[in-house]
Enzyme design. Sequence first.
Site, PDB file in Angstrom:
ATOM      1  N   GLY A 104       0.819  -1.231   0.000  1.00  0.00           N
ATOM      2  CA  GLY A 104       0.000   0.000   0.000  1.00  0.00           C
ATOM      3  C   GLY A 104       0.843   1.266   0.000  1.00  0.00           C
ATOM      4  N   LYS A 149       4.228  16.195  -4.975  1.00  0.00           N
ATOM      5  CA  LYS A 149       4.526  16.466  -3.560  1.00  0.00           C
ATOM      6  C   LYS A 149       5.458  17.655  -3.427  1.00  0.00           C
ATOM      7  CE  LYS A 149       4.079  11.845  -1.692  1.00  0.00           C
ATOM      8  NZ  LYS A 149       4.681  10.668  -1.158  1.00  0.00           N
ATOM      9  N   GLU A 185       1.207   4.752  -5.330  1.00  0.00           N
ATOM     10  CA  GLU A 185      -0.026   5.359  -5.834  1.00  0.00           C
ATOM     11  C   GLU A 185      -0.907   4.257  -6.430  1.00  0.00           C
ATOM     12  OE1 GLU A 185      -1.203   8.854  -6.046  1.00  0.00           O
ATOM     13  OE2 GLU A 185       0.003   8.382  -4.316  1.00  0.00           O
TER      14      GLU A 185
HETATM   15  N1  LIG Z   1      -1.070   4.915   0.182  1.00  0.00           N
HETATM   16  C1  LIG Z   1      -0.412   5.880   0.809  1.00  0.00           C
HETATM   17  O1  LIG Z   1       0.563   5.644   1.533  1.00  0.00           O
HETATM   18  C2  LIG Z   1      -0.857   7.310   0.627  1.00  0.00           C
HETATM   19  C3  LIG Z   1      -0.190   8.319   1.350  1.00  0.00           C
HETATM   20  C4  LIG Z   1      -0.630   9.648   1.220  1.00  0.00           C
HETATM   21  C5  LIG Z   1      -1.663   9.933   0.342  1.00  0.00           C
HETATM   22  N2  LIG Z   1      -2.252   8.918  -0.370  1.00  0.00           N
HETATM   23  C6  LIG Z   1      -3.316   9.287  -1.304  1.00  0.00           C
HETATM   24  O2  LIG Z   1      -4.536   8.693  -0.929  1.00  0.00           O
HETATM   25  C7  LIG Z   1      -5.386   8.648  -2.085  1.00  0.00           C
HETATM   26  C8  LIG Z   1      -6.065   7.294  -2.159  1.00  0.00           C
HETATM   27  O3  LIG Z   1      -5.100   6.281  -2.349  1.00  0.00           O
HETATM   28  P1  LIG Z   1      -5.531   4.740  -2.290  1.00  0.00           P
HETATM   29  O4  LIG Z   1      -4.277   3.967  -2.339  1.00  0.00           O
HETATM   30  O5  LIG Z   1      -6.496   4.527  -1.194  1.00  0.00           O
HETATM   31  O6  LIG Z   1      -6.292   4.597  -3.690  1.00  0.00           O
HETATM   32  P2  LIG Z   1      -7.358   3.448  -4.106  1.00  0.00           P
HETATM   33  O7  LIG Z   1      -7.176   2.229  -3.261  1.00  0.00           O
HETATM   34  O8  LIG Z   1      -7.270   3.340  -5.584  1.00  0.00           O
HETATM   35  O9  LIG Z   1      -8.757   4.079  -3.696  1.00  0.00           O
HETATM   36  C9  LIG Z   1      -9.296   5.179  -4.351  1.00  0.00           C
HETATM   37  C10 LIG Z   1     -10.806   5.090  -4.239  1.00  0.00           C
HETATM   38  O10 LIG Z   1     -11.345   6.259  -4.870  1.00  0.00           O
HETATM   39  C11 LIG Z   1     -12.487   5.878  -5.622  1.00  0.00           C
HETATM   40  N3  LIG Z   1     -12.619   6.817  -6.746  1.00  0.00           N
HETATM   41  C12 LIG Z   1     -11.783   6.950  -7.802  1.00  0.00           C
HETATM   42  N4  LIG Z   1     -12.231   7.906  -8.641  1.00  0.00           N
HETATM   43  C13 LIG Z   1     -13.368   8.395  -8.084  1.00  0.00           C
HETATM   44  C14 LIG Z   1     -14.305   9.386  -8.459  1.00  0.00           C
HETATM   45  N5  LIG Z   1     -14.153  10.092  -9.597  1.00  0.00           N
HETATM   46  N6  LIG Z   1     -15.380   9.608  -7.675  1.00  0.00           N
HETATM   47  C15 LIG Z   1     -15.549   8.897  -6.529  1.00  0.00           C
HETATM   48  N7  LIG Z   1     -14.697   7.933  -6.114  1.00  0.00           N
HETATM   49  C16 LIG Z   1     -13.620   7.681  -6.874  1.00  0.00           C
HETATM   50  C17 LIG Z   1     -12.206   4.464  -6.091  1.00  0.00           C
HETATM   51  O11 LIG Z   1     -13.403   3.719  -6.207  1.00  0.00           O
HETATM   52  P3  LIG Z   1     -14.109   3.464  -7.645  1.00  0.00           P
HETATM   53  O12 LIG Z   1     -13.000   3.058  -8.569  1.00  0.00           O
HETATM   54  O13 LIG Z   1     -15.110   2.424  -7.346  1.00  0.00           O
HETATM   55  O14 LIG Z   1     -14.691   4.776  -8.002  1.00  0.00           O
HETATM   56  C18 LIG Z   1     -11.375   3.881  -4.951  1.00  0.00           C
HETATM   57  O15 LIG Z   1     -12.157   3.148  -4.046  1.00  0.00           O
HETATM   58  C19 LIG Z   1      -4.494   8.964  -3.295  1.00  0.00           C
HETATM   59  O16 LIG Z   1      -4.705  10.309  -3.703  1.00  0.00           O
HETATM   60  C20 LIG Z   1      -3.079   8.813  -2.732  1.00  0.00           C
HETATM   61  O17 LIG Z   1      -2.131   9.652  -3.363  1.00  0.00           O
HETATM   62  C21 LIG Z   1      -1.897   7.629  -0.230  1.00  0.00           C
END
Ligand SMILES: NC(=O)c1ccc[n+]([C@@H]2O[C@H](COP(=O)([O-])OP(=O)(O)OC[C@H]3O[C@@H](n4cnc5c(N)ncnc54)[C@H](OP(=O)(O)O)[C@@H]3O)[C@@H](O)[C@H]2O)c1
Length: 376
Positions: free
Chosen positions: A221, A239, A224
């Site tokens: 996790g 960033k 991105e």
């Molecule tokens: N992982 C880390 O360590 C970390 C650290 C800091 C920040 N972040 C940030 O946290 C964010 C989420 O990361 P993640 O790893 O959780 O991503 P993820 O697992 O891909 O989850 C993103 C979620 O957003 C939903 N989504 C996508 N497009 C959308 C839209 N247009 N409208 C509504 N929902 C939408 C997706 O569901 P559907 O596809 O069903 O729409 C999915 O469930 C990113 O911006 C990332 O940069 C992550």
Amino acid sequence: MDANVCMTESMSAEHGSVLPCCNLILVGPRGQVGSAFRRVLRRQRQAIATHAGVELRLIAAFDRHGMVEVAAGIDTMDIASLMGPRCRGDTDKVFERLAAMDEAPCLAIDCTASEEIADAYEAWLSMGIGIVTANKRANARDLAYYCKLQDLARARRVPYRYETTVGAAIPLLGPLRDMRMRGERVTAIRGVLSGSLSYLFNRLHDGVPFSKAVGEARALGYTEPDPMEDLRAIDLSRKLLVLAREAGFMIEASDLQVDTLCGIEGTIDGDLVDALRPEDELWARRVTDACSRGERLVVMAEVNESGARVALRNIEASSPFAAIRPGQNLILIETDIQGVIPIVVSGPGAGVDVTAAGVLSDVVTAALHRIVRFAH
Ligand SMILES: NC(=O)c1ccc[n+]([C@@H]2O[C@H](COP(=O)([O-])OP(=O)(O)OC[C@H]3O[C@@H](n4cnc5c(N)ncnc54)[C@H](OP(=O)(O)O)[C@@H]3O)[C@@H](O)[C@H]2O)c1
């Protein structure tokens, strides 16, 4: 009581009074960070009520495939089973209803990596809905848009918080903002800002092939949703842009000099690890060369008065940057009054649980801000 409704009144009753409430709408509740946020909210809700004196009530959630709205509050862990289909215009109506609610303020929490959701921030702030986001997209757009959102939040007196967009839960953007507010000038920042890349480079130095190390980082996790955004340094560039702007360097993306870490162009169809295997030999050679000189490879992000860059660097093994652990960030900040001994900020820079905890911190701060404003 409806089985889907949280025990919000009884929780408040334990405190002998009804606590002020802040309504939450979660975007991306089934993603990695969104799911971790629901877990930590459920676990900490009582502690937040006790220590911050606020009741956080999740009343709506949606992604591209579904949505749920329960005005009395949703059990955070039941969301997947409660979400129904979503039709065009549904979410706009939810935001209109929330903005019109006069008994409690409302915050939107963006746990997506979506440009479409970043597009909506202007409308949400204009409606008086505060925003907490883990999504870098909006703040990494052109400077005019970045300034517009800042100005709008200030003018509407609604919180707009995005601490986790750089350094996950490490306190970094907030302290920089504090320094600027007291008139201190940041003169330089340099450091390892990507948890995914610090994981990757540690594993390369352990002798793990590049493609396998990327697969591991994704499984943990750390990357991105599209890991190519890490390997092309797109995520790190965003960033650095956000960090630089918060520090007062009002730069555009076109001002950044960026080294990409992967020669593969276009989208990758099929298995990512397989597609990256041709890069393994080049990276193994780079690591061997660095080690033969007693050095380590790191991807350094830097900004100062002469420019901003993301660069692959060979550093001496005695450098503090050579000792960082997988996933760790290490950032040095120099200011006009703290330059001889720089400020050092370090901690885990990636991971869904630490990110969700950072999002929750922003939510608590934003909720308290909203409640104070709402009362006046
Ligand atoms: N992982 C880390 O360590 C970390 C650290 C800091 C920040 N972040 C940030 O946290 C964010 C989420 O990361 P993640 O790893 O959780 O991503 P993820 O697992 O891909 O989850 C993103 C979620 O957003 C939903 N989504 C996508 N497009 C959308 C839209 N247009 N409208 C509504 N929902 C939408 C997706 O569901 P559907 O596809 O069903 O729409 C999915 O469930 C990113 O911006 C990332 O940069 C992550």
